[in-house]
Design an enzyme around this catalytic site. Sequence first.
Site, PDB file in Angstrom:
ATOM      1  N   HIS A 157      -2.220  -2.456   2.640  1.00  0.00           N
ATOM      2  CA  HIS A 157      -2.388  -1.297   1.756  1.00  0.00           C
ATOM      3  C   HIS A 157      -1.299  -1.232   0.690  1.00  0.00           C
ATOM      4  O   HIS A 157      -1.153  -0.220   0.014  1.00  0.00           O
ATOM      5  CB  HIS A 157      -2.343   0.008   2.560  1.00  0.00           C
ATOM      6  CG  HIS A 157      -3.415   0.141   3.581  1.00  0.00           C
ATOM      7  ND1 HIS A 157      -3.399  -0.564   4.756  1.00  0.00           N
ATOM      8  CD2 HIS A 157      -4.544   0.898   3.603  1.00  0.00           C
ATOM      9  CE1 HIS A 157      -4.472  -0.241   5.473  1.00  0.00           C
ATOM     10  NE2 HIS A 157      -5.180   0.649   4.791  1.00  0.00           N
TER      11      HIS A 157
ATOM     12  N   GLU B 175     -17.222  -1.254  -0.586  1.00  0.00           N
ATOM     13  CA  GLU B 175     -16.753  -1.449  -1.966  1.00  0.00           C
ATOM     14  C   GLU B 175     -17.671  -2.371  -2.752  1.00  0.00           C
ATOM     15  O   GLU B 175     -17.985  -2.110  -3.909  1.00  0.00           O
ATOM     16  CB  GLU B 175     -15.320  -2.003  -1.977  1.00  0.00           C
ATOM     17  CG  GLU B 175     -14.245  -0.959  -1.692  1.00  0.00           C
ATOM     18  CD  GLU B 175     -14.117  -0.595  -0.236  1.00  0.00           C
ATOM     19  OE1 GLU B 175     -13.434   0.402   0.060  1.00  0.00           O
ATOM     20  OE2 GLU B 175     -14.728  -1.284   0.610  1.00  0.00           O
TER      21      GLU B 175
END
Length: 330
Positions: free
Chosen positions: A129, A60
């Site tokens: 998550h 990322e």
Amino acid sequence: TSQVTVRDALNQALDEELERDERVFLLGEEVAQYDGAYKISRGLWKKYGDKRVIDTPISEMGFAGIAVGAAMVWLRPVCEFMTFNFSMQAIDQVINSAAKTCYMSAGSIGVPIVFRGPNGASAGVAAQHSQCFAAWYGHCPGLKVVSPWSAEDAKGLLKASIRDDNPVVMLENELLYGVPFEMSEQAQSKEFLIPIGKAKIERQGTHVTLVSHSRPVGHCIEAATVLAKEGVECEVINLRTIRPMDIETVEASVVKTNHLVTVEGGWPQFGVGAEICARIMEGPAFNYLDAPAVRVTGADVPMPYAKILEDNCIPQVKDIVFAVKKALNI
């Protein structure tokens, strides 16, 4: 009107904007050959090719940095995070590189980029998550932050975000992707945009104002239906945008209903609801409140994995009904 899922609305928006402006490109993990982890970018790689739809390594920090650099030279990247939890890997790029640059360069360097992907709790994916980042990103000047609920929201806000010259964080919800919503002919046109920073009243009411964003908007509408049977009419406001926040729409509603309940999936401390309550207290609508505002939020814990625990951590319709009754003292 016709029924369109949030997934298809997002796909339509990306397709139309890639076609409209050759500076727009999409990058992220699995967005190209696999058609997207959530199939949001289905068919786009086949149609636009490697230059416009780019598969990235699982880094990322790396691909967000590439995207921000591209935006600084006036390309218009759409950077997909497989979940916003992993945007933490790239937080330096999002905040220090994207959000602050236009201001620090006195407006001479624009950063027209969209960071998008699923945010908040899905189902059975545990703490790493499931976090909602609306409050985190909503805290930072230099960013715009949008949080769609319906298919119309998703399409109109994504298109507006791609065309905006500022960095925009678009917080989607994985559990909404497969949900169909009514979409008008107008909403399905290529020039349909929803202005960033404008809330929408999803249901008119007179007794209490419910303010929410993302998936809990649906819960608010369900709660309003339940409460209507008991003679309580809820006005439901879909924020759509977290930053800049449309506090005027909320104020006007509170002036009418004299009661306020905020609903969000995120944590209570320094949350979106906390900000709304503070803004209402500081503004002209405070004098119209007949009772303290009530916040409905996620539980103040990292998200457990077990379904029964997860259900107890996420606001349910019954929690909203309870909060409204508390606010109205019934």
